[in-house]
Motif scaffolding. Structure first.
Motif, short mmCIF file in Angstrom:
data_model
loop_
_atom_site.label_atom_id
_atom_site.label_comp_id
_atom_site.label_asym_id
_atom_site.label_seq_id
_atom_site.Cartn_x
_atom_site.Cartn_y
_atom_site.Cartn_z
N ALA A 23 38.86 92.69 9.74
CA ALA A 23 38.49 91.27 9.66
C ALA A 23 36.99 91.09 9.85
CB ALA A 23 39.26 90.47 10.71
N ILE A 24 36.42 91.77 10.83
CA ILE A 24 34.99 91.64 11.10
C ILE A 24 34.17 92.22 9.97
CG2 ILE A 24 33.12 92.42 12.62
CD1 ILE A 24 35.04 92.12 14.97
N LEU A 25 34.56 93.39 9.47
CA LEU A 25 33.80 94.01 8.39
C LEU A 25 33.88 93.21 7.10
CD1 LEU A 25 34.61 97.77 9.08
CD2 LEU A 25 32.42 96.60 9.40
N ASN A 26 34.99 92.49 6.90
CA ASN A 26 35.09 91.62 5.74
C ASN A 26 34.09 90.46 5.82
OD1 ASN A 26 37.02 93.02 4.28
ND2 ASN A 26 38.74 91.94 5.23
N CYS A 27 33.70 90.11 7.04
CA CYS A 27 32.68 89.08 7.23
C CYS A 27 31.27 89.65 7.07
CB CYS A 27 32.80 88.46 8.62
SG CYS A 27 34.33 87.55 8.89
N LEU A 28 31.16 90.97 7.00
CA LEU A 28 29.86 91.64 6.91
C LEU A 28 29.79 92.50 5.65
CD1 LEU A 28 29.71 92.75 10.65
CD2 LEU A 28 28.23 91.02 9.61
N LYS A 29 30.37 92.00 4.58
CA LYS A 29 30.50 92.81 3.36
C LYS A 29 29.16 93.28 2.81
CE LYS A 29 34.91 91.13 1.49
NZ LYS A 29 35.51 92.47 1.48
N ASP A 30 28.10 92.52 3.05
CA ASP A 30 26.80 92.88 2.49
C ASP A 30 26.05 93.90 3.35
OD1 ASP A 30 27.25 91.10 0.45
OD2 ASP A 30 26.26 89.43 1.46
N GLU A 31 26.61 94.27 4.49
CA GLU A 31 25.94 95.21 5.39
C GLU A 31 26.48 96.62 5.22
OE1 GLU A 31 23.39 94.23 6.95
OE2 GLU A 31 23.66 92.09 6.56
N ASP A 32 25.62 97.59 5.42
CA ASP A 32 26.00 99.01 5.29
C ASP A 32 26.47 99.51 6.65
OD1 ASP A 32 26.35 101.62 4.59
OD2 ASP A 32 24.22 102.07 4.29
N SER A 280 27.09 86.26 12.28
CA SER A 280 25.73 85.91 12.68
C SER A 280 25.37 86.58 13.99
CB SER A 280 25.60 84.38 12.83
OG SER A 280 25.77 83.74 11.59
N PHE A 281 26.30 86.61 14.93
CA PHE A 281 26.06 87.26 16.22
C PHE A 281 25.75 88.74 16.04
CE2 PHE A 281 27.69 89.60 19.92
CZ PHE A 281 27.00 88.98 20.95
N ILE A 282 26.55 89.41 15.22
CA ILE A 282 26.35 90.84 15.00
C ILE A 282 25.03 91.10 14.28
CG2 ILE A 282 27.23 92.85 13.75
CD1 ILE A 282 30.06 91.85 14.37
N LYS A 283 24.76 90.35 13.24
CA LYS A 283 23.52 90.56 12.48
C LYS A 283 22.29 90.34 13.36
CE LYS A 283 25.32 89.35 7.90
NZ LYS A 283 25.22 88.40 6.75
N ASN A 284 22.32 89.29 14.15
CA ASN A 284 21.17 88.98 14.99
C ASN A 284 20.93 90.04 16.06
OD1 ASN A 284 20.69 86.59 13.60
ND2 ASN A 284 21.88 85.33 15.03
N ASN A 285 22.00 90.54 16.64
CA ASN A 285 21.83 91.45 17.77
C ASN A 285 21.77 92.92 17.38
OD1 ASN A 285 21.86 89.63 20.18
ND2 ASN A 285 23.79 88.99 19.25
N LEU A 286 22.13 93.22 16.13
CA LEU A 286 21.90 94.57 15.63
C LEU A 286 20.68 94.64 14.73
CD1 LEU A 286 25.48 95.91 14.73
CD2 LEU A 286 24.19 96.20 16.85
N ASN A 287 20.03 93.49 14.58
CA ASN A 287 18.83 93.40 13.71
C ASN A 287 19.13 93.88 12.30
OD1 ASN A 287 17.06 92.52 15.85
ND2 ASN A 287 17.07 94.64 16.62
N LEU A 288 20.24 93.37 11.75
CA LEU A 288 20.65 93.75 10.39
C LEU A 288 19.93 92.87 9.36
CD1 LEU A 288 24.47 94.30 10.94
CD2 LEU A 288 22.67 96.01 10.89
#
Length: 288
Positions: A23-32, A280-288
């Motif tokens: 579920a989480i990775l489906n929200c981050l489809k554009d990230e490697d 948004s939380f993951i992208k911001n805190n992993l600096n993606l």
């Protein structure tokens, strides 16, 4: 610098964390992001869940054999003790931990995703895939999902708990071949492992010991009933009580019958769509 997501999976712990990761990775489809699982079999199956990169690593201690010092990690497991967790916080440049413990606390050099906790560096959210929010045709009255694992064949031991209800049976991932054949014969109305999404969307009532299945079901507007397996964590109980989800202990048949007979008057709480919030939380805190 690479990003990894580790989940604890296996024939004695099931796939709840894997389904949550999906579920989480489906929200981050554009990230490697590369998914790491503690089971090789589900790592091979991950592509069918839309996960492009996945690696089975057997045990949590093998993470450094894949990741390098300075990489980033999302961590969903209760395998690690305090010393291992501290080592991870120091090893990775960014470290996000997923917690289901209401008594947990955020440590230095980590970020948390939790359905209970709030505060700086914490994302307070319940994880459910976006695909389960919507209007669905509920043409299956009752489905039963014991879980993706049943190493001790407890489902068979407690047939009396559900067989007179004639439910549709959802088959799990880590079932023995002969066991699965027997279950299909016992429950001619059944869903294969690959039919999980269909089962969740079609079921009006879902009786399950899988916490993630319960949350997925609630999102579709169904009426889930949770029963607590002896070998499963009890950390979801406060959350389910908050959401007004009925809970059954020790295969109590009388309690189950009462809940089903009165299920129309139970006022289930709505569950929020948190995909964008978590992403948004993951992208911001992993600096993606």
């Amino acid at each position: 610098m690479r990003t990894f997501y580790y989940v604890h999976t296996g024939h004695r712990v099931g796939l709840d964390r894997f389904r949550r990761a999906s579920a989480i990775l489906n929200c981050l489809k554009d990230e490697d992001i590369t998914l790491l699982t503690s089971d090789y079999r589900i790592a091979q199956e991950a592509r069918n869940f839309g996960i492009e990169k996945s690696v089975g690593i057997d045990v949590v201690r093998n993470i450094p054999q894949i990741a390098e010092n300075g990489d980033r990690l999302i961590f969903d497991s209760d395998e690690a003790n305090s010393v291992m967790l501290e080592d991870m916080r120091n090893y990775f440049s960014s470290f996000i931990r997923i917690s289901d413990n209401k008594d947990d606390s955020k440590a230095d050099k980590e970020f948390l995703i939790s359905p209970y906790l709030e505060g700086e560096g914490i994302c307070n959210a319940v994880v459910v895939d976006e695909k389960y929010f919507g209007d669905f045709k509920k043409d299956v009255n009752l489905s039963y999902f014991f879980g993706d694992d049943d190493y001790e064949k407890d489902l068979e031991k407690y047939f009396s708990f559900i067989e007179d209800l004639h439910p549709h049976l959802q088959l799990g991932f880590y079932y023995f071949l002969d066991y699965e054949t027997m279950l299909e014969e016992k429950f001619p109305k059944n869903f294969e492992f690959d039919d999980y999404e269909e089962m969740i969307k079609r079921s009006e009532i879902l009786l399950s010991a899988s916490p993630q299945a319960i949350l997925d079901s609630l999102a579709t507007g169904a009426k889930p009933i949770y029963f607590q397996r002896e070998d499963y964590t009890k950390e979801f109980i406060p959350l389910f009580e908050k959401l007004s989800i009925p809970i059954i202990y020790e295969y109590n048949k009388n309690t189950l019958n009462k809940i089903i007979n009165n299920i129309s008057v139970i006022k289930y709480e709505d569950i929020d769509q948190n995909c964008n919030k978590i992403a948004s939380f993951i992208k911001n805190n992993l600096n993606l």
